[in-house]
Write a protein that holds these residues in place. Structure first.
Motif: not given
Length: 211
Positions: A56-58, A53-54, A97, A11, A60-61, A7, A50
């Motif tokens: 935040a992805e969790v 970001e990870q 996004h 980036s 968002q899911e 990652l 990172k």
């Protein structure tokens, strides 16, 4: 470990505009990040970014799953008790996004959403419903009234994965109405990260905007 490294390498290849931010954390977490940075021969900045970001992805899911469930419940509720009076909605312009999506909506005077199940939010907008366009980091930037006529177009080559409605009486605000101001006038919490949320007390927001 390999995932974090890949990652970070990716980036570095794609430079993005960034903003400075300060965060306080437990000493144990700081020590872990510092040790990990030393072990990987990377900066603490790269490691922290990172990890954020990870995380935040969790989040968002998880939020996406909540939205899917709510959309299903709303569909059932609207079949049982159809909306009679004009409603209010707050639509996130998807800046998290894409920078182009908010610009497109403002330029065209439309409310849009992308991919299943989020695109179906647009189908919930009835004629004369008020739609507030909310841009992350700014607040409500524009508003208009739905026509009830849903149009579709392709999204990144995927057929009909964008649903949108042209908004009548469309107006762009000279000064966005901030999240704090919205919460204050409604005297309640509002979740702005959802694609679209109903706002039963939206008349208060409309009156504040129109003075």
């Amino acid at each position: 470990m390999t995932n974090i490294l890949s990652l970070i390498e990716n980036s570095r290849k794609t430079k993005k505009e960034s903003v400075a931010s300060t965060v306080r954390m437990p000493e144990s977490l700081h020590t872990f990040i510092e040790t990990l940075a030393n072990d990987l021969e990377l900066s603490k900045q790269e490691i922290m970014l990172k990890l954020l970001e990870q995380g935040a992805e969790v989040a968002q899911e998880a939020l996406a799953e909540v939205e899917k469930a709510e959309l299903a419940q709303l569909a059932v509720a609207e079949e049982v008790e159809p909306q009679i009076t004009a409603g209010f909605h707050i639509l996130n312009t998807n800046k998290a996004h894409s920078d182009e999506d908010p610009e497109w909506m403002l330029a065209k005077g439309i409310a849009a959403a992308f991919y299943d199940p989020w695109k179906w939010n647009i189908n919930r907008i009835k004629a004369n419903d008020v739609v507030f366009l909310y841009e992350n980091g700014k607040g409500i930037v524009a508003y208009g009234r739905g026509t009830g006529e849903v149009k579709t177009c392709d999204r990144d080559g995927d057929k009909d994965e964008c649903h949108y409605q042209e908004l009548e009486e469309f107006k762009i605000l000279e000064k966005p109405l901030s999240a704090a101001a919205i919460k204050k006038i409604l005297d309640r919490n509002v979740v702005f990260l959802k694609t679209m949320s109903g706002m039963p007390d939206g008349q208060k927001v409309l009156e504040l905007i129109e003075g």
